[in-house]
Design an enzyme around this catalytic site. Structure first.
Site, mmCIF file in Angstrom:
data_model
loop_
_atom_site.group_PDB
_atom_site.id
_atom_site.type_symbol
_atom_site.label_atom_id
_atom_site.label_comp_id
_atom_site.label_asym_id
_atom_site.label_seq_id
_atom_site.Cartn_x
_atom_site.Cartn_y
_atom_site.Cartn_z
ATOM 1 N N CYS A 88 -18.318 -2.274 -20.184
ATOM 2 C CA CYS A 88 -19.636 -2.429 -19.557
ATOM 3 C C CYS A 88 -20.300 -3.757 -19.918
ATOM 4 C CB CYS A 88 -20.538 -1.266 -19.964
ATOM 5 S SG CYS A 88 -19.815 0.332 -19.583
ATOM 6 N N THR A 128 5.647 15.514 -10.203
ATOM 7 C CA THR A 128 4.191 15.710 -10.088
ATOM 8 C C THR A 128 3.810 17.176 -10.247
ATOM 9 O OG1 THR A 128 4.346 14.024 -8.407
ATOM 10 C CG2 THR A 128 2.199 15.056 -8.682
ATOM 11 N N TYR A 166 -6.450 6.933 3.740
ATOM 12 C CA TYR A 166 -6.678 5.884 2.751
ATOM 13 C C TYR A 166 -5.919 4.611 3.132
ATOM 14 C CZ TYR A 166 -5.993 2.792 -1.059
ATOM 15 O OH TYR A 166 -5.915 1.629 -1.774
ATOM 16 N N GLN A 197 0.552 6.704 -5.350
ATOM 17 C CA GLN A 197 1.023 7.471 -6.522
ATOM 18 C C GLN A 197 1.792 6.631 -7.535
ATOM 19 O OE1 GLN A 197 0.362 10.792 -6.296
ATOM 20 N NE2 GLN A 197 0.312 11.224 -4.120
ATOM 21 N N THR A 198 1.765 5.307 -7.430
ATOM 22 C CA THR A 198 2.558 4.471 -8.344
ATOM 23 C C THR A 198 1.693 3.308 -8.833
ATOM 24 O OG1 THR A 198 4.450 5.024 -6.953
ATOM 25 C CG2 THR A 198 4.796 3.281 -8.545
ATOM 26 N N GLU A 223 0.829 -1.209 0.000
ATOM 27 C CA GLU A 223 0.000 0.000 0.000
ATOM 28 C C GLU A 223 0.868 1.266 0.000
ATOM 29 O OE1 GLU A 223 -3.039 0.507 -0.675
ATOM 30 O OE2 GLU A 223 -3.700 -1.562 -0.688
ATOM 31 N N ASP A 234 -9.757 4.590 -3.394
ATOM 32 C CA ASP A 234 -8.634 5.077 -4.208
ATOM 33 C C ASP A 234 -9.199 5.616 -5.524
ATOM 34 O OD1 ASP A 234 -9.335 2.861 -5.651
ATOM 35 O OD2 ASP A 234 -7.365 1.902 -5.596
HETATM 36 FE FE1 SF4 Z 1 -18.134 0.958 -15.072
HETATM 37 FE FE2 SF4 Z 1 -19.571 0.278 -17.219
HETATM 38 FE FE3 SF4 Z 1 -19.618 -1.213 -15.010
HETATM 39 FE FE4 SF4 Z 1 -20.767 1.175 -15.034
HETATM 40 S S1 SF4 Z 1 -21.350 -0.603 -16.263
HETATM 41 S S2 SF4 Z 1 -19.483 0.332 -13.411
HETATM 42 S S3 SF4 Z 1 -19.368 2.299 -16.362
HETATM 43 S S4 SF4 Z 1 -17.858 -0.858 -16.357
#
Ligand code: SF4
Length: 362
Positions: free
Chosen positions: A207, A304, A128, A50-51, A45, A146
């Site tokens: 999706c 950065t 975090y 940042q990496t 962690e 994150d």
């Molecule tokens: Fe992400 Fe698409 Fe899943 Fe929505 S449906 S959480 S935009 S991958």
């Protein structure tokens, strides 16, 4: 805007089911059903702040091979840790890593505290990281947010307010999703991160294969690709200075251990002048005799908060004893590769080496 209780539960169930089949295999992660190693979780962690994961993996493997337990790390000299960290950037992390390992070894009997409150008191551990360790190492309910999780929340809830202004809202939405009786808190936190890293990616989210697509308002509205919205970035400041290739009569090269405070603190590097804003004039280091500018050497590096350009200069200093200058020392040219030095100096050494190898051959 938040989903109803049943939808939240379905979201978690679908996410965990997906995680069980598609979790990323990472060297710091426990195998399914096994307990996580808190030392591995903490170390990873800190390195991941940042990496990226691919950049961290070789460093994590090197550190755990060299220092298998937190007590080994605590007993290591600070310089050795800095040198092994070289190239990973954000060097304050390495200094805090060492300080934290010493506290764990001396005050906690080599065991990391389990609560977020106690973890928060340790050097280098912010909100975090303490949440992540509490959840992943000790399976405690925690709101681990994150960049990946922010992106998933922005899309699930179709939050159109741009980041960073929307960060508190995204965090509270993630908190709502993790509220109540949470099954397998550690896995849930890692599942959300994995979803963001592998499916709900910054561009072209997948999706079609997303386990929570039905609950995704961003997708329902067809705006998922535009989320999270971002404010236009201000131009980054530009800085400039000189970097020196100083050699003695034996061909050794002058290096310095940089000051304990500031950027690249306590790391080893080639000597440089001060870095000034672009358009300003960086004065040469006063103690160097006759620096000779080398037009072909220009080192560019992106930090950065600013971009840096260093112009190379050569200095011949045949008989100087650097012991008279605090922090400076000669290094045999063939041993430079074995030094752990930050990337900006690796770039400079490469350029100087290529120039002088050519010159040496002539
Ligand atoms: Fe992400 Fe698409 Fe899943 Fe929505 S449906 S959480 S935009 S991958």
């Amino acid at each position: 805007m938040p989903l109803g209780t049943r939808k939240v539960e379905k979201f978690r169930r679908d996410l965990l089911k997906w995680y069980d089949a598609h979790r990323r295999v990472l060297p710091w992660r426990a195998l399914p059903g096994k307990k996580a190693n808190p030392y591995y979780v903490w170390l990873s962690e800190i390195m991941l702040q940042q990496t990226t994961v691919p950049a961290v993996i070789p460093y994590f493997l090197k550190f755990t091979q060299k220092w298998p337990k937190v007590s080994d790390l605590a007993a290591a000299p600070a310089e050795e840790i800095m040198e092994n960290w070289a190239g990973l950037g954000y060097y304050a992390r390495a200094r805090n890593l060492h300080k934290c390992s010493i506290i764990i070894a001396n005050d906690h009997g080599d065991k990391f505290p389990k609560t977020q409150n106690e973890l928060n008191k340790l050097p280098g551990i912010g909100d975090y990281t303490s949440n992540a360790i509490a959840a992943i190492a000790f399976n405690q309910p925690a709101n681990v947010v994150d960049g990946n999780v922010e992106r998933v929340m922005a899309r699930i809830f179709a939050v159109t307010e741009p980041v960073p202004d929307s960060k508190p809202l995204l965090k509270s939405l993630a908190g709502v999703m993790a509220e109540g009786e949470l099954d397998r808190p550690g896995d849930y936190a890692q599942a959300l991160m994995d979803l963001g890293a592998t499916v709900c990616t910054p561009s072209s989210p997948k999706c079609m294969i997303c386990p929570v697509s039905k609950q995704c308002e961003g997708r329902n509205q067809g705006i998922q690709d535009t989320l999270p919205a971002r404010k236009a970035k201000a131009a980054k400041p530009q800085r400039q200075g000189h970097v020196y290739w100083v050699t003695d009569s034996r061909g050794r090269v002058l290096f310095e251990r940089r000051p304990e405070k500031g950027l690249l603190a306590a790391t080893i590097g080639l000597p440089t002048s001060e870095w000034v804003e672009k358009g300003g004039k960086a004065a040469h280091l006063a103690f160097l005799p006759n620096p000779r500018p080398l037009k072909s050497i220009e080192v560019r590096h992106v930090f950065t908060h600013f971009d840096l350009t260093l112009s190379g200069a050569e200095v011949s200093w045949p008989d100087h004893d650097p012991a008279t200058l605090a922090g400076y020392f000669w290094v045999e040219r063939e041993k430079i590769e074995t030094l752990g030095i930050p990337t900006v100096f690796k770039k400079a050494v490469k350029l100087f080496n290529s120039l002088f190898v050519q010159t040496d051959k002539k």
